[in-house]
Structure formats: structure tokens, C-alpha cells
Design a protein around this motif. Structure first.
Motif, mmCIF file in Angstrom:
data_model
loop_
_atom_site.group_PDB
_atom_site.id
_atom_site.type_symbol
_atom_site.label_atom_id
_atom_site.label_comp_id
_atom_site.label_asym_id
_atom_site.label_seq_id
_atom_site.Cartn_x
_atom_site.Cartn_y
_atom_site.Cartn_z
ATOM 1 N N CYS A 142 0.825 -1.207 0.000
ATOM 2 C CA CYS A 142 0.000 0.000 0.000
ATOM 3 C C CYS A 142 0.859 1.258 0.000
ATOM 4 C CB CYS A 142 -0.925 0.017 1.219
ATOM 5 S SG CYS A 142 -2.116 1.364 1.192
ATOM 6 N N LYS A 158 -5.235 7.187 -5.943
ATOM 7 C CA LYS A 158 -5.547 6.974 -7.364
ATOM 8 C C LYS A 158 -6.666 5.949 -7.521
ATOM 9 C CE LYS A 158 -4.742 7.644 -11.718
ATOM 10 N NZ LYS A 158 -5.196 8.871 -12.348
ATOM 11 N N GLU A 159 -6.595 4.889 -6.733
ATOM 12 C CA GLU A 159 -7.625 3.847 -6.764
ATOM 13 C C GLU A 159 -8.987 4.436 -6.383
ATOM 14 O OE1 GLU A 159 -8.522 0.127 -3.859
ATOM 15 O OE2 GLU A 159 -6.492 0.213 -4.673
ATOM 16 N N ARG A 160 -8.997 5.267 -5.362
ATOM 17 C CA ARG A 160 -10.249 5.883 -4.914
ATOM 18 C C ARG A 160 -10.778 6.871 -5.940
ATOM 19 N NH1 ARG A 160 -8.542 6.610 1.461
ATOM 20 N NH2 ARG A 160 -9.003 4.455 2.047
ATOM 21 N N ASN A 191 -10.327 6.654 -9.183
ATOM 22 C CA ASN A 191 -10.871 5.832 -10.261
ATOM 23 C C ASN A 191 -12.250 5.289 -9.897
ATOM 24 O OD1 ASN A 191 -8.720 6.207 -11.993
ATOM 25 N ND2 ASN A 191 -7.637 4.384 -11.289
ATOM 26 N N LYS A 192 -12.428 4.945 -8.641
ATOM 27 C CA LYS A 192 -13.723 4.452 -8.182
ATOM 28 C C LYS A 192 -14.782 5.548 -8.311
ATOM 29 C CE LYS A 192 -15.764 1.724 -4.491
ATOM 30 N NZ LYS A 192 -15.566 1.093 -3.193
#
Length: 132
Positions: free
Chosen positions: A70, A77-79, A81-82
Motif C-alpha cells: 500500500c 488513485k484507486e479511490r 478511479n472508483k
């Protein structure tokens, strides 16, 4: 009840509650990977308290992988994209509702409204996660 024992009991309750409140405030200040690791640690403690060894082992593995892989930038970035995916889904559901409204099919309109509401709820959850 006499006033002195009542005040003593009240002072004792405050003394016990203060560290618990401080712990909640510390957890609320954590962000990114640290917050995620804290959440996993809390789940591990719950599994341990309930004697669920299999769940505890799985959570400990998840915690180890989180610590190893992590990064705050990657998690952000993941959040993001979500959120983008959720916004796309809301737009798609809105278009489906508009199409159903043009046709005038009441059953489809109600179904599309429900799906749109669910998509908006998921979008809000994704937006809330951005701040964590």
C-alpha cells in the motif's frame, strides 16, 4: 443517593471514557494506508474476541500485504478511479431513466429510478472514501 458518591461515580465514568474518546479521535485523524491498516487491526481484534481464528488469519494476511504494497498515492488513485466509475454509472443510469420516461413505461421508470438511486448512493460512498 448522597452527592459525594454521585460525584465520585461521575468522575470515575469520565476517567474511563476519556482514553476511549481520545483513541477514536486518533483513529479519525489517520488517512490513507495508515487508516486502512488501523481498520484491519480493529477487525483482527474483533475476530480474536469472537474466537474466529480463520477470519483472524485471513485479516492478518491482508494486513501484511497492505503493509507491503500500500502507498498513499496508489490508494488515492484507486479511490479517484472508483469515483470516476461511479459517476459514469450514474450518467448511464440517468440516460436509461430518461429513455424509459420517453417511452412512458411505468414499471421501467420505477426500476430505473431505483437503479439510479443506488448508483448515486455508491457515488456518494466513493466520494466519502476520497477523504479517508
Amino acid at each position: 443517593m448522597k452527592p459525594l458518591p454521585l460525584l465520585t461515580a461521575l468522575a470515575l465514568c469520565c476517567a474511563v471514557a476519556t482514553p476511549l474518546l481520545a483513541a477514536d479521535e486518533d483513529a479519525a485523524e489517520l488517512k490513507g494506508c495508515a487508516a486502512k491498516q488501523q481498520a484491519i487491526n480493529e477487525q483482527i481484534e474483533q475476530a480474536r474476541a469472537h474466537g474466529n481464528g480463520a477470519q483472524q488469519a485471513g485479516l492478518e494476511k491482508a494486513l501484511a500485504e497492505n503493509k507491503e504494497h500500500c502507498t498513499d498515492a496508489g490508494l488515492q488513485k484507486e479511490r479517484e478511479n472508483k469515483v470516476l466509475d461511479a459517476r459514469h454509472e450514474v450518467a448511464k443510469r440517468q440516460a436509461d431513466l430518461d429513455k424509459a420516461m420517453k417511452k412512458g413505461d411505468a414499471d421501467k421508470i420505477n426500476s430505473r429510478k431505483d437503479k439510479l438511486a443506488q448508483s448515486r448512493k455508491e457515488l456518494q460512498q466513493a466520494l466519502d472514501e476520497l477523504d479517508k
